[in-house]
Write an enzyme that holds these catalytic residues in place. Structure first.
Site, PDB file in Angstrom:
ATOM      1  N   TYR A 142       0.862  -1.192   0.000  1.00 20.17           N
ATOM      2  CA  TYR A 142       0.000   0.000   0.000  1.00 20.17           C
ATOM      3  C   TYR A 142       0.892   1.232   0.000  1.00 20.17           C
ATOM      4  O   TYR A 142       1.882   1.288   0.739  1.00 20.17           O
ATOM      5  CB  TYR A 142      -0.896  -0.007   1.246  1.00 20.17           C
ATOM      6  N   ASP A 237       9.362   2.898  -0.562  1.00 18.70           N
ATOM      7  CA  ASP A 237       8.366   3.526   0.308  1.00 18.70           C
ATOM      8  C   ASP A 237       8.623   3.030   1.730  1.00 18.70           C
ATOM      9  O   ASP A 237       8.198   1.936   2.109  1.00 18.70           O
ATOM     10  CB  ASP A 237       6.957   3.158  -0.174  1.00 18.70           C
ATOM     11  N   LYS A 265       4.936   8.774   8.918  1.00 25.07           N
ATOM     12  CA  LYS A 265       4.763   8.176  10.255  1.00 25.07           C
ATOM     13  C   LYS A 265       5.796   8.641  11.289  1.00 25.07           C
ATOM     14  O   LYS A 265       5.671   9.726  11.827  1.00 25.07           O
ATOM     15  CB  LYS A 265       4.712   6.656  10.127  1.00 25.07           C
TER      16      LYS A 265
HETATM   17  N1  PMP Z   1       2.969   4.091   2.303  1.00 24.74           N
HETATM   18  C1  PMP Z   1       2.917   3.110   3.216  1.00 24.74           C
HETATM   19  C2  PMP Z   1       3.921   2.005   3.156  1.00 24.74           C
HETATM   20  C3  PMP Z   1       1.939   3.122   4.203  1.00 24.74           C
HETATM   21  O1  PMP Z   1       1.896   2.123   5.104  1.00 24.74           O
HETATM   22  C4  PMP Z   1       1.010   4.188   4.240  1.00 24.74           C
HETATM   23  C5  PMP Z   1      -0.080   4.264   5.291  1.00 24.74           C
HETATM   24  N2  PMP Z   1      -0.247   3.227   6.112  1.00 24.74           N
HETATM   25  C6  PMP Z   1       1.112   5.187   3.277  1.00 24.74           C
HETATM   26  C7  PMP Z   1       2.106   5.112   2.326  1.00 24.74           C
HETATM   27  C8  PMP Z   1       0.160   6.331   3.266  1.00 24.74           C
HETATM   28  O2  PMP Z   1       0.422   7.170   4.343  1.00 24.74           O
HETATM   29  P1  PMP Z   1      -0.735   8.130   4.922  1.00 24.74           P
HETATM   30  O3  PMP Z   1      -1.768   7.262   5.521  1.00 24.74           O
HETATM   31  O4  PMP Z   1       0.018   8.994   5.912  1.00 24.74           O
HETATM   32  O5  PMP Z   1      -1.244   8.934   3.779  1.00 24.74           O
END
Ligand code: PMP
Length: 423
Positions: A142, A237, A265
């Site tokens: 994701y 990511d 995060k």
């Molecule tokens: N990339 C990864 C690997 C994630 O786990 C997440 C959210 N869990 C995101 C992007 C998106 O981040 P956000 O919820 O802060 O938009």
């Protein structure tokens, strides 16, 4: 009626599904979300006056535990001086420097407001730099909810993606190719066939969105080699795995350096934050230096920066990470003992301060393996753990997290709950 139930009923009158982010609605495990009135260290205090040991930690950010006194003080002191200026403050430079200490390959950095924004912008950058259309992603990774990324796998490895959400145009989705994680051969075949059209490959270098899955060495090497051979950019990511697998960059552990890194995060210390960065040469394509546009009214917000700086400063010497990692190992060893003793067919995975218990007797290497887990058994386990004071992510597809504040006592209590909840 429990207060959480009443609060959820009220919320559903005004908020869609009662929530502001879908997984919070408990759809995959059933039941009512727990409402939280406050949190401290490893504990959530619920509206129903229960205290839960938290292994979600706001889906990863709270590595120092909830309401860390230094982070809270930094937020309070900074907020008292104004919450947004719309013009630069020194805190942005300091936060970026703190990030670069851990991620030296992020020579230049752009700070944004969420992981979604950071990944979306990183992809635009990759397409802007290479002047090519195709993005390659992996099923089960994701990367936020921007249009290019809301694409599930087609049936065959090399098929083009179809939208995973209403409102995403086929025209957009067709530029995203979805492969299976750890499928080295499919990756090589795709590059053979379409290498001249591929702008970038994005992945979670250790996954957190289909539980905890690590890349194989051959997969990693093929990723780097294929991108190099065809002029595509490799995007890691690390929104979830950053500062979670090791005390800083996951790429350090894997021995592969990506072209673009995306963070979120932990770097915001529990405030809304994201970042992306790369070599100075790649980042020079970004506005105001180059032609790829990206902006944000609240980007680099001083209060967010203060929380991020305070968090990253505390992580510097590695002791906080080590504490959290040791506790994760103690917990996982304990769970493994319980499962072995009972002779139960589970797969337990740990990577640093992340872990996941899969309800499966087969090896887990990709999203399809996770999809074939026993979801009903997971749901029962989740609710039983909750009844016994342990809060886990309400989905088999999510990773669990520990903080530097979880204690031996918390682990003991969690293991007791695990003993009761696994059958
Ligand atoms: N990339 C990864 C690997 C994630 O786990 C997440 C959210 N869990 C995101 C992007 C998106 O981040 P956000 O919820 O802060 O938009």
């Amino acid at each position: 009626m429990k207060l959480s139930q009443k609060l959820f009923n009220d919320a559903q009158e005004i908020l869609v599904g009662g929530v502001n982010s879908p997984v919070r609605a408990f759809k995959s495990v059933g039941g009512t979300p727990v409402y939280i009135s406050s949190a401290q260290g490893p504990y959530l205090h619920t509206a129903d006056n229960d205290t839960l040991i938290d292994y979600v930690l706001s889906w990863g950010p709270m590595i120092l535990g909830h309401a860390d006194p230094d982070v809270i003080k930094a937020i309070q002191d900074t907020a008292a001086k104004g919450t947004s200026f719309g013009t630069p403050s020194e805190l942005e430079t300091e936060c970026a420097n703190q990030i670069r200490h851990f991620y030296p390959h992020m020579e230049k950095i752009r700070l944004v407001n969420s992981g979604t924004e950071a990944t979306m912008s990183a992809i635009r950058l990759a397409r802007g730099v290479t002047n090519k259309p195709i993005l390659v992603k992996f099923k089960g990774c994701y990367h936020g909810h921007s249009d290019s990324l809301l694409v599930a796998a087609g049936s065959g490895g090399l098929t083009f993606g179809s939208p995973d959400s209403a409102g995403v145009l086929e025209d957009t989705a067709k530029h995203t190719v979805v492969l299976n994680y750890n499928d080295t051969e499919a990756l090589k075949a795709l590059f053979q066939e379409k290498g001249d059209q591929i702008a970038g490959v994005i992945l979670e270098p250790v996954t957190g969105n289909m539980g905890v899955i690590k890349p194989t060495e051959s997969f990693l090497n093929a990723l780097r080699q294929s991108c190099d051979d065809h002029g595509a950019l490799l995007i890691f990511d690390e929104v979830m795995c950053g500062f979670r697998i090791t005390n800083g960059a996951t790429s350090d552990v894997l021995g592969i350096t990506p072209d673009i890194t995306v963070l979120g995060k932990v770097i915001g210390g529990g405030m809304p934050c994201g970042a992306y960065g790369a070599s100075a040469e790649i980042m020079a394509y970004l506005s105001p230096e180059g032609p790829v546009y990206q902006a944000g009214t609240l980007s680099g917000n001083p209060v967010v920066m203060a929380a991020g700086i305070a968090t990253l400063k505390k992580l510097r010497d590695g002791s906080m990470f080590k504490k959290a990692e040791n506790m994760t190992t103690t917990l996982c060893n304990g769970i493994q003992d319980i499962l072995n003793e009972k002779g139960l067919p589970y797969v337990l995975r740990q990577a640093g301060t992340m872990w996941c218990l899969y309800f499966s007797s087969d090896d887990i290497q990709n999203c399809d393996d996770v999809s074939s887990c026993n979801m009903e058994a997971f749901s029962k386990y989740f609710h039983s753990m909750l009844e016994n004071g342990v809060y886990l992510p309400p989905s088999q597809f999510e990773a669990c997290f520990l903080s530097a504040t979880h204690t031996e006592k918390d682990i003991e209590k969690s293991l007791k709950a695990c003993k009761i909840s696994t059958q």
